[in-house]
Design a protein around this motif. Sequence first.
Motif, PDB file in Angstrom:
ATOM      1  N   TYR A  83      11.837 -45.068 -41.151  1.00  0.00           N
ATOM      2  CA  TYR A  83      12.469 -44.676 -39.888  1.00  0.00           C
ATOM      3  C   TYR A  83      13.559 -43.634 -40.134  1.00  0.00           C
ATOM      4  CZ  TYR A  83      10.309 -48.230 -36.876  1.00  0.00           C
ATOM      5  OH  TYR A  83       9.414 -48.972 -36.137  1.00  0.00           O
ATOM      6  N   MET A 254       4.938 -43.723 -35.907  1.00  0.00           N
ATOM      7  CA  MET A 254       6.276 -43.446 -36.428  1.00  0.00           C
ATOM      8  C   MET A 254       6.732 -42.040 -36.070  1.00  0.00           C
ATOM      9  SD  MET A 254       8.841 -44.676 -38.120  1.00  0.00           S
ATOM     10  CE  MET A 254       8.193 -46.088 -39.025  1.00  0.00           C
ATOM     11  N   THR A 257       7.482 -41.967 -32.206  1.00  0.00           N
ATOM     12  CA  THR A 257       8.731 -42.612 -31.810  1.00  0.00           C
ATOM     13  C   THR A 257       9.943 -41.808 -32.250  1.00  0.00           C
ATOM     14  OG1 THR A 257       9.895 -44.740 -31.742  1.00  0.00           O
ATOM     15  CG2 THR A 257       8.963 -44.096 -33.867  1.00  0.00           C
ATOM     16  N   ASN A 258       9.845 -41.154 -33.421  1.00  0.00           N
ATOM     17  CA  ASN A 258      10.956 -40.325 -33.883  1.00  0.00           C
ATOM     18  C   ASN A 258      11.111 -39.056 -33.057  1.00  0.00           C
ATOM     19  OD1 ASN A 258      12.663 -41.023 -36.360  1.00  0.00           O
ATOM     20  ND2 ASN A 258      10.664 -41.751 -36.998  1.00  0.00           N
ATOM     21  N   GLN A 419      12.827 -51.587 -30.995  1.00  0.00           N
ATOM     22  CA  GLN A 419      11.663 -50.730 -31.138  1.00  0.00           C
ATOM     23  C   GLN A 419      10.530 -51.127 -30.190  1.00  0.00           C
ATOM     24  OE1 GLN A 419      11.822 -47.981 -32.865  1.00  0.00           O
ATOM     25  NE2 GLN A 419      13.888 -48.532 -33.491  1.00  0.00           N
TER      26      GLN A 419
END
Length: 556
Positions: A83, A254, A257-258, A419
Amino acid sequence: MKALSTPDYIVFLCYFVLIVSYGLWIYYRKKKEATTSNDYFLAEGSLTWWAIGASLIASNISAEQFVAMSGSGFKLGLAIATYEWMAAIVLIIVAVFFIPVYLKNRIFTMPQFLMQRYNGTVAMIMAVFWLALYIVINLTSILYLGALAISSISGFDITACMVFLGIFSIFITLGGMKVIGYTDVVQVFFLILGGLVTTYLALNLVADEFGGSGVFDGFAFMSEKAGSHFDMIFTKDNPNYNELPGISVLIGGMLITNLYYWGCNQYITQRALGADLKTARSGILFAAFLKLLMPLIVVIPGIAAFVLYQQGHFQTEMILDGKLHHDSAYPVLLNLLPSGLKGLAFAALTAAIVASLAGKANSIATIFTLDIYKQKIDKDASEKKQVTIGKITVVLSILTAIIIAPFLGIEKGGFKFIQEFSGFLSPGVFAMFLLGFFWKKTTANAAMYSMIGGFVFSVILKFMPEFVNLQPLYEIGFAVPHPETGVYEIPFLDRMGIVFALCILGMFYISRKETGKGDDLNGLEVDTSMFRVDRSFMIGTAVLVVMVAALYAYFW
């Protein structure tokens, strides 16, 4: 012993006085005769590159990193650091491709972008969505997890800790973005220094446990005794595969979401929206380098706690209601710090929490004031009245968080809680932003589909295992058994990738079907020249990419 000593109180008092004094000095030094809404909410033209970078990290690193990510480090190991390291790369993407569009078109809020690119209906629905998410999920989780950690190391009642954190953050936030941005520089200093002290102690404790000495011995023993905790990419036989499913942590959910968090999130982008492009990019690059350091502060202590737990330590402190409580790892380590250093770690944790609360509350006030109050309630509101409404919103949002936080079950896996709920929104919203930026034929109806459909798809995929047997999907690699219940489910990050794909495909179909109705960027100015970078930024980016590649190659 869960209590602070006199030296601890002295250290913490010095931190508190420094932050308050510096905040007041910044407020009066940079105060204008008539504060405008843009000056209050965005500190327009006032923040330097280092203040922007520090503020980005201070707003991002809070209790969910110190407490919940350390808990995830205890359970999952270094893989949770993806993350952080993926965020470093994503920050570069945001600096090159997203920020120029916002700044060129003088976009100050995310709903403003949606209104300018699509229409007022899309913007208003998302403004309400974001307010609900920021207050009910983000603000409350930061407040509650922070209070839980502070209570565990100080012995104070958790409600009293929430009230203290709330009042402290209100005081900082009422000074506006200038005060938040510059005090965040001091906050980052404390959170990094205090975090490194805790990591140093944790590594030394591991070294002492196995007859060694020093942090290098401690790290070597950790690698030996918990080797699987240093795997960055999980295979399917790993019991935690459902949380970090293999290569998906690099190219799937990932990444989505980033990109959503750092590029389409008012809470984060607000720091750069009041600066010129060069300053904003330099600040974001600085934040990206700081991101590389974060796992050392927030993940390594969790792995150290795991190794010590396996040797019989913390057996009582980490058990809650008869079950192992991973999020107790960081507070347990803090309680082992010597007098004085414990106060420094206490100050670091408080700094992280207050900085995040202040940043989040400021973003809530910005969206409510500029995108709801000014647009729908009082279109003729003066600049002074807008600032006043913003301050009232800050106070009410934090009071709301204090009231509802204890009822949300946040303590049962804090980082996962945040999350999961944010993931209901992020795939559809990111798809809407991405095509809105780079495909001129994207329509408002397509954006509406992505916004609402993305949320609905996320909810369906989340709860589908309760009604449908997904074992056939396991055979082709799209589902895994839950480690506790054995029920087949689609991993969280894979669900995000699936929802994002459905949103993109649906938006293409709807926009193509509405041929001739494309919004044609609704006046947004976008051209390739906006994405050029200067030589210093290019060199910094190259160094950053090499460092991230080296970290993944070493820990793969």
